[in-house]
Write a protein that holds these residues in place. Structure first.
Motif, short mmCIF file in Angstrom:
data_model
loop_
_atom_site.label_atom_id
_atom_site.label_comp_id
_atom_site.label_asym_id
_atom_site.label_seq_id
_atom_site.Cartn_x
_atom_site.Cartn_y
_atom_site.Cartn_z
N ALA A 292 0.82 -1.22 0.00
CA ALA A 292 0.00 0.00 0.00
C ALA A 292 0.86 1.26 0.00
N TYR A 293 1.84 1.32 0.86
CA TYR A 293 2.60 2.57 1.00
C TYR A 293 3.54 2.79 -0.18
N LEU B 23 -6.04 1.03 3.16
CA LEU B 23 -5.94 -0.07 4.12
C LEU B 23 -7.27 -0.20 4.89
N HIS B 24 -7.85 0.92 5.26
CA HIS B 24 -9.11 0.84 6.01
C HIS B 24 -10.28 0.35 5.15
N PRO C 99 -2.53 -2.52 9.45
CA PRO C 99 -1.26 -2.59 10.19
C PRO C 99 -1.10 -1.44 11.19
N PRO C 100 -0.25 -1.64 12.20
CA PRO C 100 0.00 -0.56 13.17
C PRO C 100 0.90 0.54 12.60
N HIS C 101 1.01 1.61 13.36
CA HIS C 101 1.84 2.75 12.95
C HIS C 101 3.33 2.43 13.01
N LYS D 54 5.13 -2.57 7.84
CA LYS D 54 5.07 -3.77 6.98
C LYS D 54 4.71 -4.97 7.84
N PRO D 55 4.02 -6.01 7.35
CA PRO D 55 3.46 -6.10 6.00
C PRO D 55 2.21 -5.23 5.86
N ARG D 56 2.04 -4.68 4.69
CA ARG D 56 0.91 -3.79 4.43
C ARG D 56 0.40 -4.03 3.02
N ASN D 57 0.46 -5.31 2.62
CA ASN D 57 0.01 -5.66 1.28
C ASN D 57 -1.50 -5.76 1.22
N ILE D 58 -2.07 -5.10 0.22
CA ILE D 58 -3.51 -5.18 0.00
C ILE D 58 -3.75 -6.12 -1.18
N GLU D 59 -4.69 -7.03 -1.00
CA GLU D 59 -5.06 -7.88 -2.14
C GLU D 59 -6.11 -7.16 -2.97
N PHE D 60 -6.01 -7.35 -4.28
CA PHE D 60 -6.98 -6.65 -5.15
C PHE D 60 -7.36 -7.52 -6.34
N ARG D 61 -8.52 -7.25 -6.90
CA ARG D 61 -8.81 -7.73 -8.25
C ARG D 61 -9.54 -6.62 -8.99
N ARG D 62 -9.43 -6.68 -10.31
CA ARG D 62 -10.08 -5.66 -11.13
C ARG D 62 -11.59 -5.82 -11.06
#
Ligand code: HEM
Length: 493
Positions: free
Chosen positions: A148-149, A280-281, A469-471, A482-490
């Protein structure tokens, strides 16, 4: 006179640097419990007096120039990065004039032009960035993921360069400019607040990059003078080039170059952290993501499943989009500590801290003061369920947040607050953009950028994440750990 209580510490120079640096929220809450709203701690040899709560905010953000000074608190950090003769390298009245110049570039007319440009940048980013480009709408049952970041930092600088910075910067974004930016950014470290010129590799790179960056802007100004073009009418260089100080002196090219660097740096981590937290939210709260998406469909549907482009005016009137950003800035204000140097003994108002009518409390000249609106923004005495991310508090009838929002929009004396300023008062519990004479001038631009990016991303992508994730506080601004991975699909369009 009495001094504020000093936080207990063992090592003289280090003081509370570690506990403050690791988690300022935890530190401030724990010290408030022990000492009250006003206390002094040692930060790398500096004596820093914190004043919490709305009265603390007011004392510092509304402090008189004869008492508090921002230049002396920030110049070590900022001047080697921005360059001389701007912002905190000049007396306050000059900064005030420079902020006025910048406002000429932050007009409604420019913002109208920016929405479409940002929209295009988001589209291009999704089609070309390696985290996204392999996933298209036709195989939308495949989920990808992005940091995300990291991804939002790229999108933020691409959109800022396309709009404020201008086409020359944008065209070098994948080339020389990106490296200069990285090297300059490496000069923003906590240590540099105290000792900015230790010949460490990052400082040497910073100095070299700053000179190169100055030359880069000087060159653009020169070329534009030789060959004017309407294409650049909407950017900040165009707005700054004809400004004059009140005494008649024109702004120099070097000052323009350094203001451009200052604006680039001021808007980069602040906006990219904010858009990351928003994503993230909403990735975590599917219901709110769905509501945000439906808000887009409701306002911009072409009737054939496709969505049309929003205008600036349309975008800023969207309550769900708006309150998502507002709420995210309440919980994750990028800047957690706003500092000033005390330049003459400063009495603490008797209703604040452990001062009282018969016990005056004085913060001595030479100390620093620190306002932490991040604390009043989550104060359980002020907000309902303060640590919960709940955008609906901003639209809920009778809530404090709704009240703050209404007071602001209905009674604000200044012009066009368009993209949602809320708190004009230095005593407001909510001030992610600060208040008083040093208040942010980038708020409206930031809202244009954040709203357009979020709207475009939620139109194109479905997002999910298990938890927010925390600050991370080691990055100077509050960023997601980290980790701050967002899963996505189109989304299928
Ligand atoms: C000042 C926050 C984006 C330019 C400030 C201050 C805060 C802040 C809290 C006050 C600092 C203090 O009192 O010590 C933010 C946030 C942003 C953002 C949360 C985005 C979400 C921007 C952007 C720009 C910008 C995009 C430029 C285009 C400035 C400037 C100041 C400032 C010039 C004035 C410094 C002064 O007068 O001392 N910002 N900012 N900011 N910001 Fe922003």
């Amino acid at each position: 006179a009495n001094r504020p209580p000093v936080v207990f510490h063992i090592l003289p120079f280090i003081g509370s640097t570690v506990s403050y640096g690791m988690d300022p929220y935890k530190f401030f809450f724990a010290m408030r419990e022990k000492y009250g709203d006003v206390f002094t701690f040692v930060l790398l040899g500096r004596r820093v007096t914190v004043a919490l709560g709305t009265k603390g905010n007011n004392m510092i953000m509304g402090g008189k120039l004869s008492q508090v000074n921002a230049e002396e608190a920030y110049t070590n950090l900022t001047t080697p990065v921005f360059g001389e003769d701007v912002v905190f390298d000049v007396p306050n009245h000059v900064l005030m004039e420079q902020k006025r110049f910048v406002k000429f570039g932050l007009t409604t007319e420019n913002f109208r032009a920016y929405v479409g440009m940002i929209e295009e940048e988001v589209e291009m980013f999704l089609n070309t960035d390696s985290s996204f480009s392999a996933y298209n709408a036709s195989d939308n049952d495949v989920w990808g993921s992005f940091d995300a970041y990291h991804s939002m930092a790229q999108l933020t600088i691409l959109t800022a360069s396309r709009t404020l910075q201008g086409k020359e910067v944008r065209s070098q974004m994948k080339k020389s400019f990106a490296q200069m930016y990285e090297d300059l950014d490496g000069g923003f470290t906590p240590l540099n607040m105290i000792a900015p010129n230790i010949p460490l590799p990052n400082n040497l790179r910073r100095n070299k990059a700053r000179k190169a960056m100055t030359d880069f802007y000087l060159n653009i100004l020169r070329q534009r003078r030789e060959k004017p073009s309407e294409e650049t009418d909407y950017d900040m260089l165009a707005a700054l080039k004809d400004q004059r100080y009140k005494d008649g002196r024109p702004v120099s090219d070097k000052e323009i170059a350094h203001m451009m660097i200052a604006l680039l740096m001021a808007g980069q981590h602040t906006s990219s952290a904010t858009v990351s937290w928003c994503l993230l939210h909403i990735a975590h709260r599917q219901d709110i993501q769905q509501a945000l998406y439906e808000e887009q469909v409701e306002h911009f549907s072409n009737g054939d499943g496709s969505l049309r482009s929003p205008t600036y005016e349309e975008l800023k009137g969207l309550p769900i989009l708006d309150s998502i950003i507002r709420e995210t800035l309440r919980l994750h204000p990028p800047l957690h500590s706003l500092m000033r140097k005390v330049v003459s003994d400063m009495p603490v108002p008797y209703s604040l801290g452990n001062a009282s009518e018969d016990r005056t409390l004085v913060i001595p000249k030479g100390n620093y003061v620190l306002a932490a609106p991040c604390i009043s923004q989550v104060d359980p005495g002020i907000w309902r369920k303060p640590l919960e991310w709940d955008p609906s508090r901003w639209t809920e009838a009778g809530s404090l947040a709704a009240q703050l929002y209404r007071d602001y929009t209905e009674t604000g004396e200044k012009v066009d607050y368009g993209f949602g300023m809320i708190s004009k008062g230095t005593d407001s519990p909510y001030q992610p953009f600060g208040s008083g004479r040093h208040r942010c001038i980038g708020e409206q631009f930031a809202y244009v950028q954040l709203e357009t990016i979020l709207a475009m991303l939620v139109r194109k992508l479905e997002l999910k994440i298990d938890h927010v994730p925390p600050h991370n506080y080691t990055t100077m601004i509050i960023s997601p750990q980290k980790p701050r991975n967002i899963e996505f699909r189109r989304r299928q369009v």
